[in-house]
Design an enzyme around this catalytic site. Structure first.
Site, short mmCIF file in Angstrom:
data_model
loop_
_atom_site.label_atom_id
_atom_site.label_comp_id
_atom_site.label_asym_id
_atom_site.label_seq_id
_atom_site.Cartn_x
_atom_site.Cartn_y
_atom_site.Cartn_z
N TYR A 25 0.75 -1.37 -0.14
CA TYR A 25 -0.17 -0.10 -0.21
C TYR A 25 0.73 1.07 0.15
O TYR A 25 0.36 2.45 -0.17
CB TYR A 25 -1.00 -0.03 1.10
CG TYR A 25 -2.00 -1.09 1.02
CD1 TYR A 25 -2.25 -1.89 0.24
CD2 TYR A 25 -2.82 -1.36 2.26
CE1 TYR A 25 -3.09 -3.01 0.27
CE2 TYR A 25 -3.65 -2.12 2.40
CZ TYR A 25 -3.95 -3.02 1.34
OH TYR A 25 -4.92 -4.11 1.46
N HIS A 85 0.34 -11.73 1.91
CA HIS A 85 -0.59 -11.01 1.33
C HIS A 85 -1.20 -11.95 0.11
O HIS A 85 -2.65 -11.78 -0.10
CB HIS A 85 0.11 -9.84 0.48
CG HIS A 85 -0.93 -8.64 0.33
ND1 HIS A 85 -0.65 -7.24 0.37
CD2 HIS A 85 -2.32 -8.63 -0.08
CE1 HIS A 85 -1.78 -6.63 0.19
NE2 HIS A 85 -2.91 -7.34 -0.20
#
Length: 268
Positions: A39, A97
């Site tokens: 991110y 992830h």
């Protein structure tokens, strides 16, 4: 559940926007924050927590290891770098992830390194994200069910993923729902709008209440304080069996996030 049922997400938020969002969320009463290495906002997340009036000890903080850091010599150093950015000695939860089978990722080896990070005290809990049943079972088989806290997966009224949910809940693995509003696509759904009218609520609150009532943790994000407050109120809504059944009919296997090089073969 170990994972708090109501958290705030930070996907696609950066700079002052994410700082303001987190500070507003903490002021509104949120105590769980979800971020990730990819991110690119861990520094801002750490700054927001530091500048808030909430003690770090009262916050459940999650980050996720990105694919470029899956190698044996990179995972733990990358997590230590995340901790520096987040200005904390340890996060509460660290997730893999994406399983990224197309990249030749060895799930047992990867989970072993993540477990080592837990043993070193860098993270309180560990888990996975975007794993299908087969790959979650691989993780369980290698490091033990007791070490898999959650599987964070895309879930919404339009993608209900019931086979994975059933598997996770049968194994007492927390289900964390992301993209619960499907990029806002569910908000104009006639069935959700009708239930919202019956409940004197918004369609967003109904979608979140559905997920909460199914036993999931949710991590919606917002840049608007009024939406953050509104989302929290989903916790006070109790949907009737008839309303839950009406939402069940909306499932259309509509996936918003499906990167070909990272995603597994999804369970139907």
């Amino acid at each position: 559940m170990i994972v708090p049922q109501m958290g705030v997400g930070t996907f696609r938020l950066g700079g002052q926007t994410v700082i303001d969002s987190i500070k507003n969320a903490l002021n509104a009463g949120y105590r769980a924050i979800d971020t990730a290495q990819i991110y690119g906002n861990e520094v801002e997340v750490g700054q927001a927590i530091l500048e808030s009036q909430v003690n770090r000890a009262d916050i459940f903080l999650t980050t996720k290891i990105w694919t470029e850091n899956y190698a044996a010599d990179k995972l733990i150093p990358s997590l230590k770098e995340s901790l520096i950015k987040l200005r904390t000695d340890a996060v509460n939860l660290t997730l893999i992830h994406w399983p990224a089978p197309a990249l030749g990722v060895d799930i047992p080896e990867l989970m072993e390194h993540l477990l080592e990070a837990k043993k070193q005290g860098l993270t309180e809990y560990i888990g996975v994200s975007n794993f299908n049943i087969e790959l979650t079972q691989q993780a369980i088989d290698h490091i033990g069910l007791e070490n898999i806290t959650t599987n964070q997966i895309e879930l919404s009224p339009y993608l209900q993923n019931q086979s994975v949910v059933n598997y996770l809940q049968a194994n007492h693995i927390d289900v964390t729902s992301y993209m619960t509003l499907a990029y806002g696509k569910v908000l104009q759904d006639p069935i959700l709008l009708n239930i919202a009218a019956e409940q004197q609520a918004t369609s967003a609150q109904i979608a979140l209440a559905w997920a909460l009532q199914k036993g999931y943790a949710v991590i919606p994000s917002s840049t608007k304080p009024e939406h953050l407050i509104s989302n929290l109120k989903a916790q006070d809504i109790h949907l009737t069996p008839e309303q839950m059944q009406a939402i069940a009919t909306l499932d259309r296997n509509a996936r918003e996030v499906n990167p070909s090089e990272l995603a597994p073969v999804w369970d139907i």
